[in-house]
Design a protein around this motif. Structure first.
Motif, PDB file in Angstrom:
ATOM      1  N   TYR A   1     -42.279 -12.015  21.199  1.00  0.00           N
ATOM      2  CA  TYR A   1     -41.683 -11.425  20.489  1.00  0.00           C
ATOM      3  C   TYR A   1     -41.591 -11.915  19.464  1.00  0.00           C
ATOM      4  O   TYR A   1     -42.427 -12.828  18.613  1.00  0.00           O
TER       5      TYR A   1
ATOM      6  N   GLN B   1     -35.405  -7.867  16.710  1.00  0.00           N
ATOM      7  CA  GLN B   1     -33.870  -7.015  16.216  1.00  0.00           C
ATOM      8  C   GLN B   1     -34.551  -5.545  16.926  1.00  0.00           C
ATOM      9  O   GLN B   1     -34.137  -4.693  16.402  1.00  0.00           O
ATOM     10  N   ALA B   2     -34.738  -5.851  17.832  1.00  0.00           N
ATOM     11  CA  ALA B   2     -35.638  -4.799  18.566  1.00  0.00           C
ATOM     12  C   ALA B   2     -36.518  -3.177  17.550  1.00  0.00           C
ATOM     13  O   ALA B   2     -36.191  -2.687  17.738  1.00  0.00           O
TER      14      ALA B   2
ATOM     15  N   SER C   1     -42.455  -6.191  20.996  1.00  0.00           N
ATOM     16  CA  SER C   1     -43.374  -6.971  21.588  1.00  0.00           C
ATOM     17  C   SER C   1     -42.610  -7.683  22.605  1.00  0.00           C
ATOM     18  O   SER C   1     -43.000  -8.257  23.692  1.00  0.00           O
TER      19      SER C   1
ATOM     20  N   LEU D   1     -35.801  -4.802  26.659  1.00  0.00           N
ATOM     21  CA  LEU D   1     -36.189  -5.766  25.660  1.00  0.00           C
ATOM     22  C   LEU D   1     -35.462  -6.943  25.642  1.00  0.00           C
ATOM     23  O   LEU D   1     -33.993  -6.880  25.933  1.00  0.00           O
TER      24      LEU D   1
HETATM   25  S1  FES Z   1     -38.059  -9.089  19.658  1.00  0.00           S
HETATM   26 FE1  FES Z   1     -39.060  -7.363  18.492  1.00  0.00          FE
HETATM   27  S2  FES Z   1     -38.386  -6.075  19.767  1.00  0.00           S
HETATM   28 FE2  FES Z   1     -37.759  -8.069  20.595  1.00  0.00          FE
END
Ligand code: FES
Ligand code: HEM
Ligand code: SF4
Lengths: 265, 144
Positions: free
Chosen positions: A81, A85-86, A90, A101
Motif C-alpha cells: 500500500y 486514498q485510491a 497498490s 482497493l
Molecule cells: S493505498 Fe494507494 S490505492 Fe490504496
C-alpha cells in the motif's frame, strides 16, 4: 503602534438563536473477524487463513483493519500500500470474493462481520496479499503509453497543441487509470489466457489513440490486433464493474475495435 | 528465483457467472448456449445421417428423439437458439463500438457507461424471448 480595529459589523457576535454545534458522529466500535490469506510460494507452503478479531468504526477501511493486525497482532502479514486514498493503485486485493482497493473499501459497506482478504487473482503471489505486477507493467509499456508526434519536440517555432474540452473528453476518463489491476483480476479471459493483453493495457491503447495530439494510431492498432489481443475480449464487462476510478475499460476496448472494424476513423 | 504461484482463476473462475453483475451472466449464457448449439448441431448431423442406413435405422432414431427426454432437449435447444441469437446481435453491435456509451468525465460513484440500461434491457429481452419460445415449444411438443 497603530491599533487594529476590526469592524464589528462584519463579524456579528453569535446570538442566542445560533444552533448548537452538531453532536459528534457517534459510532459504536464493533468487532469483526478479519481472515487473511497467508502464503509464501518461495517456501512452497500451502495457503492458509489466519483469523484476527479487529475493532472497527463506521469509517474503518479494510486497509486500516489489515494495518491494525500488522501493528498489534502479527507484523509478518505482507501487504502493499502507499497512498491510502485510491490514487497509487497498490492495495488491490480480493475482499469477500471481489477485487477491490483495500484503502477505498470501508468495512461497514461490506455488510458482514467476517471479512476475508486474499491476493488478487490472475497475478502471481509474492507473499500473502502482495502480488507481482511485472506482467501488467510490461504490457502497459508495450501499448506505447505516450503521445507519438514528430512535432511534439520543443524547438524554435513549435506551438502548443490546442485541445478543446470536447477533444479532452474523448480520452480523459481513460487517463484516470491508476494501474491497480482490479480489471485484469476480474476479467474472465485473463483467468485462462496468460498472454492476453488484458483490459488495463487495451484501455490505455485506446486512451492514447483517441488523443488528437497523437499520431501513433496505426502502430498501436497493430499491437492490439494480435492473437492474444483485442479479439479475446467477449464484453463480459467485469473489468468496468470493478474499476474503482470510472475508467470503463470495456467501453475503451469496444471503441478501439470500432477503429479496427472501420466503423470509426 | 523462487517459484511463484501464478494464481490464475482458470476455467472455474472464467465459468463462474456470479460476482460481476448481469453482463457476466450474459457472457456465461452466450458461452453455454453457443457450446450447447454446437453439440446439438453435431448430434443433429449424426441423427439425420442415420437415413443413409435405411428406413428402419431412421425410424429407430426418430423413436429415440420422440421421448419426454428428447423433447426436453429440443425445448432447451429452442431456448439456447433464441437467447444466443438475441444476445449475439447485442454483442455484434456493441463489439463494433455502438451502444457502449460515450467517454466523459467520470462522476462518483463511477457507474461505467458501457454497462448501461440499454445493454441490460437487451439482455433481459433476450432472456424473456428465450423463455417465451421455450414455453411455446413445450406446449407444441408435450401438448396432446
Ligand atoms: S493505498 Fe494507494 S490505492 Fe490504496
Ligand atoms: C443467428 C445466429 C447466431 C448469432 C447472431 C450468433 C452470434 C454469436 C456471437 C456474436 C458470438 C461471440 C460472442 C462473444 O464475443 O463472446 C457467438 C459465439 C459463439 N457461437 Fe454463435 N451465433 C449464432 C448462431 C450460432 C450457432 C447456430 C452455433 C452452433 C452451431 C453457435 C455457436 C457459437 C459458439 C460455440 C460461440 C463461442 C462462444 C464463446 O466463445 O463464448 N452460434 N455467437
Ligand atoms: S482500468 Fe481501472 S481497474 Fe483497471 S488498472 Fe486502471 S484503474 Fe485499475
Amino acid at each position: 503602534m497603530a491599533a487594529i480595529t476590526a469592524s464589528r459589523e462584519e463579524k456579528p457576535e453569535p446570538t442566542k438563536q445560533t444552533p448548537p454545534p452538531a453532536p459528534a458522529v457517534e459510532s459504536a466500535p464493533k468487532t469483526i473477524t478479519l481472515r487473511i490469506s497467508r502464503s509464501n510460494p518461495s517456501e512452497n507452503s500451502a495457503a492458509k487463513f489466519d483469523e484476527f478479531q479487529i475493532p472497527v468504526q463506521k469509517w474503518t477501511t479494510v486497509l486500516e483493519a489489515i494495518l491494525h493486525v500488522k501493528q498489534n497482532l502479527d507484523h509478518s502479514v505482507a501487504v502493499r500500500y502507499s497512498c491510502r486514498q485510491a490514487s497509487c493503485g497498490s492495495c488491490g486485493m480480493k475482499i469477500n470474493g471481489r477485487p477491490r482497493l483495500a484503502c477505498y473499501t470501508k468495512v461497514s459497506e461490506l455488510d458482514s462481520n467476517v471479512i476475508t482478504v486474499e491476493p488478487m487473482s490472475n497475478f502471481p503471489i509474492i507473499r500473502d496479499l502482495a502480488v507481482d505486477f511485472k506482467q501488467l507493467f510490461s504490457t502497459h509499456k508495450k501499448m506505447k503509453p505516450f503521445i507519438i508526434n514528430e512535432g511534439s519536440e520543443v524547438q524554435p517555432g513549435a506551438k502548443e497543441f490546442i485541445q478543446t474540452p470536447n477533444d479532452l473528453e474523448k480520452f480523459l476518463q481513460f487517463s484516470y487509470c491508476i494501474k491497480c489491476g482490479l480489471c485484469n483480476s476480474a476479467c474472465p479471459t485473463m483467468a485462462t489466457d496468460k498472454s492476453f493483453i488484458g483490459p488495463q493495457g487495451l484501455a490505455q491503447a485506446y486512451r492514447y489513440t483517441a488523443d488528437n495530439r497523437d499520431e501513433g494510431k496505426k502502430g498501436r492498432l497493430k499491437i492490439v490486433d494480435q492473437s492474444h489481443g483485442i479479439w479475446r475480449c467477449h464484453f463480459a464487462g467485469s473489468c468496468s464493474n470493478v474499476c474503482p476510478k470510472g475508467v470503463d475499460p470495456a467501453m475503451a476496448i469496444q471503441l478501439l475495435r470500432g477503429y479496427l472494424l472501420g466503423f470509426r476513423k | 528465483m523462487a517459484e511463484r504461484v501464478a494464481n490464475r482463476e482458470g476455467i472455474k473462475g472464467m465459468a463462474n457467472p456470479t460476482r460481476y453483475g448481469l453482463e457476466r451472466v450474459a457472457y456465461w449464457l452466450q458461452r453455454i448456449s453457443g457450446l450447447g448449439l454446437l453439440a446439438y448441431l453435431i448430434g443433429h448431423i449424426y441423427e439425420t445421417s442415420t437415413i443413409l442406413n435405411g428406413k428402419i435405422a431412421w425410424n429407430n432414431m426418430l423413436s429415440l428423439t420422440e421421448t419426454p427426454g428428447g423433447h426436453l432437449v429440443l425445448v432447451l435447444v429452442i431456448g439456447m437458439c433464441v437467447f444466443h441469437t438475441g444476445n449475439g446481435i447485442r454483442l455484434m453491435i456493441s463489439e463494433g463500438g455502438k451502444g457502449v456509451g460515450k467517454p466523459g468525465q467520470p462522476e462518483y460513484p463511477y457507474r461505467a457507461s458501457s454497462l448501461n440500461s440499454k445493454q441490460r434491457l437487451c439482455i433481459w429481452v433476450s432472456i424473456a424471448l428465450a423463455a417465451l419460445a421455450m414455453m411455446y415449444g413445450a406446449g407444441v411438443l408435450f401438448g396432446d
